[in-house]
Structure formats: C-alpha cells, structure tokens
Design a protein around this motif. Structure first.
Motif, short mmCIF file in Angstrom:
data_model
loop_
_atom_site.label_atom_id
_atom_site.label_comp_id
_atom_site.label_asym_id
_atom_site.label_seq_id
_atom_site.Cartn_x
_atom_site.Cartn_y
_atom_site.Cartn_z
N ALA A 29 0.82 -1.22 0.00
CA ALA A 29 0.00 0.00 0.00
C ALA A 29 0.85 1.26 0.00
N ALA A 30 2.08 1.15 -0.51
CA ALA A 30 3.01 2.27 -0.47
C ALA A 30 2.48 3.52 -1.17
N ASP A 31 1.61 3.34 -2.16
CA ASP A 31 1.07 4.49 -2.89
C ASP A 31 -0.12 5.13 -2.19
N ASP A 32 -0.59 4.49 -1.13
CA ASP A 32 -1.73 5.01 -0.36
C ASP A 32 -1.26 5.21 1.07
N SER A 33 -0.90 6.45 1.42
CA SER A 33 -0.27 6.72 2.71
C SER A 33 -1.16 6.33 3.88
N LEU A 34 -2.45 6.58 3.79
CA LEU A 34 -3.35 6.24 4.89
C LEU A 34 -3.43 4.73 5.10
N ALA A 35 -3.54 3.99 4.00
CA ALA A 35 -3.60 2.53 4.10
C ALA A 35 -2.28 1.97 4.61
N MET A 36 -1.19 2.57 4.19
CA MET A 36 0.12 2.10 4.63
C MET A 36 0.28 2.30 6.14
N ILE A 37 -0.07 3.49 6.62
CA ILE A 37 0.04 3.77 8.05
C ILE A 37 -0.87 2.86 8.85
N ALA A 38 -2.07 2.61 8.34
CA ALA A 38 -3.01 1.72 9.03
C ALA A 38 -2.44 0.31 9.14
N ALA A 39 -1.79 -0.16 8.08
CA ALA A 39 -1.21 -1.50 8.10
C ALA A 39 -0.03 -1.55 9.08
N VAL A 40 0.80 -0.52 9.08
CA VAL A 40 1.93 -0.47 10.01
C VAL A 40 1.42 -0.46 11.45
N ALA A 41 0.39 0.35 11.71
CA ALA A 41 -0.19 0.41 13.05
C ALA A 41 -0.76 -0.95 13.46
N GLY A 42 -1.29 -1.70 12.48
CA GLY A 42 -1.83 -3.02 12.79
C GLY A 42 -0.76 -4.00 13.23
N ALA A 43 0.48 -3.78 12.77
CA ALA A 43 1.57 -4.68 13.14
C ALA A 43 2.05 -4.44 14.57
N GLU A 44 1.89 -3.22 15.06
CA GLU A 44 2.46 -2.82 16.36
C GLU A 44 2.09 -3.76 17.51
N PRO A 45 0.81 -4.02 17.76
CA PRO A 45 0.48 -4.86 18.94
C PRO A 45 1.00 -6.28 18.83
N HIS A 46 1.16 -6.79 17.62
CA HIS A 46 1.63 -8.16 17.46
C HIS A 46 3.11 -8.29 17.84
N PHE A 47 3.93 -7.32 17.42
CA PHE A 47 5.34 -7.37 17.82
C PHE A 47 5.49 -7.10 19.32
N GLN A 48 4.61 -6.27 19.85
CA GLN A 48 4.62 -6.03 21.30
C GLN A 48 4.31 -7.32 22.05
N ASN A 49 3.36 -8.09 21.54
CA ASN A 49 3.01 -9.36 22.19
C ASN A 49 4.16 -10.35 22.15
N VAL A 50 4.88 -10.37 21.03
CA VAL A 50 6.03 -11.27 20.92
C VAL A 50 7.06 -10.93 21.98
N LEU A 51 7.36 -9.65 22.11
CA LEU A 51 8.38 -9.22 23.07
C LEU A 51 7.91 -9.36 24.51
N ALA A 52 6.60 -9.30 24.72
CA ALA A 52 6.07 -9.51 26.07
C ALA A 52 6.33 -10.94 26.53
N VAL A 53 6.35 -11.85 25.57
CA VAL A 53 6.59 -13.26 25.88
C VAL A 53 8.09 -13.57 25.88
N ASP A 54 8.79 -12.98 24.90
CA ASP A 54 10.23 -13.23 24.74
C ASP A 54 10.93 -11.92 24.43
N SER A 55 11.45 -11.26 25.45
CA SER A 55 12.08 -9.94 25.27
C SER A 55 13.39 -10.01 24.49
N SER A 56 13.93 -11.23 24.29
CA SER A 56 15.19 -11.38 23.56
C SER A 56 14.99 -11.63 22.07
N ASN A 57 13.75 -11.61 21.60
CA ASN A 57 13.47 -11.86 20.19
C ASN A 57 13.94 -10.67 19.35
N ALA A 58 15.10 -10.81 18.74
CA ALA A 58 15.70 -9.70 18.00
C ALA A 58 14.87 -9.29 16.79
#
Length: 204
Positions: A29-58
């Motif tokens: 969605a690189a050509d659609d800034s709003l869709a791109m930001i929405a997708a990036v924001a959607g990734a945030e909680p998932h990586f947070q969950n990974v690190l909450a379980v394993d803080s060493s996950n590089a």
C-alpha cells in the motif's frame, strides 16, 4: 493467522507472523499513505506481544522499532533495540539501528558509545556488508562529533566574553578555561574530520 490468535492471543509465532503480514501489506500500500500507516499500526500490537513473551526476540525488536519510526514514535523506538543490545552486545546491526534512533532524538551522548562499539567490533571491513555498516557508523559519528565541536566552541566563546569584563585572577581563570576548551575543540575537529573521511572511504 487471525483465527489462531483468537484461540492463542499471546502465541509468539502467530503474533510474529501476523506482524510480518501487516508490514507486507504496508509495502503493497506504499502508494496510499493512509492505508500504509493503518497497516503499520496493525503490526504494532503483534510485535509487542512477541516481546512480552520473549524480550530477547531480536527480529520482533527490529520490526517493532521500524514500526515506531514509521509511526513517528521515535521516543518508543529506542526501547526494543536497547533490549536487543542488552541481550546481544555484539550485535552491530542492533547497535547501529539504536544509535540512529538516538541521533534522531538528539540524544548524541547516548548514541556515541554504540557507534564506537560498532566500529571497534568491525575493525577493518573485509566485505561489502561490513563496509556499509562502517560507513553508516562513521556518518553518524561525524554528526555526533560535529554537534560536540559546536557546543565546545560556543562554550569557549562564552567564557571569552565573560573574561572581557572580568578582572585579575577571575579574568585569568576564565581565559585559561576558554583556552582548554579551544584545545578540546581542536581535538574534536580532528575526530570529526577523520570520521567524515572514513565514512566516504567505506561508502565507495
């Protein structure tokens, strides 16, 4: 993946996969800034969950830091990278990414030891990857040294201005302190010039 997360919302593998899928969606969605930001924001909680379980996950830390940067949350981007560096102090990629974020935050003194650790670990680059890493590290060191040089010069000028209106021993003390700062500035100028030369050398 979403169905699996409903049953196991904190599963590291499922969250990592979901986060990566959101980032892939953002690239599409690189050509659609709003869709791109929405997708990036959607990734945030998932990586947070990974690190909450394993803080060493590089991988999750790198990706979360990238998400924070893309979302303009620079103040948060440093934390996951600091965790990676703490767990793996020889990870030059993590140190360089962390230093880059710290420079953007204008936390120059905090960035400096990470950059110096990178160039010390690499030494004389022996391949294209190491040359690229060294070039970027010296580019950032040049920025840090330039800021420090300017700060020293301004401080020295301030002391000379104070000395101009002072008398006796106080005047002598201020002049001596200013001269010491001038010497520090000269040394810093040498360091920033060397950093600029090495950055150019390794970038070629």
């Amino acid at each position: 993946v979403n169905a699996s997360l409903v049953n196991e919302p904190m599963d590291s593998d499922f969250n990592m996969e979901a986060g990566v899928l959101y980032l892939a969606k953002a690239q599409l969605a690189a050509d659609d800034s709003l869709a791109m930001i929405a997708a990036v924001a959607g990734a945030e909680p998932h990586f947070q969950n990974v690190l909450a379980v394993d803080s060493s996950n590089a991988d999750a830390a790198y990706d979360l830091a990238m998400v924070y940067r893309q979302l303009g949350k620079l103040d948060l981007a440093a934390k996951p990278l600091e965790q990676v560096v703490e767990n793996a102090p020889d990870d030059v990629h993590a140190r360089l990414q962390l230093a880059n974020v710290l420079i953007l935050l204008e936390r120059y003194p905090d960035a400096e030891p990470h950059l110096e650790a990178v160039v010390q670990k690499i030494g004389e680059p022996t391949n294209s990857e190491e040359r690229a890493l060294a070039a970027r590290a010296y580019q950032l060191l040049y920025i840090r040294y330039t800021v420090r040089y300017n700060d020293i010069v301004v401080e020295a000028q301030g002391l000379y201005e104070q000395a101009a209106s002072a008398r006796g021993a106080e005047k002598t003390r201020l002049q001596q302190e200013a001269q010491q700062l001038e010497q520090q500035a000269a040394e810093m100028l040498e360091k920033l010039t060397e950093a600029a030369d090495l950055a150019k050398l390794y970038a070629e």
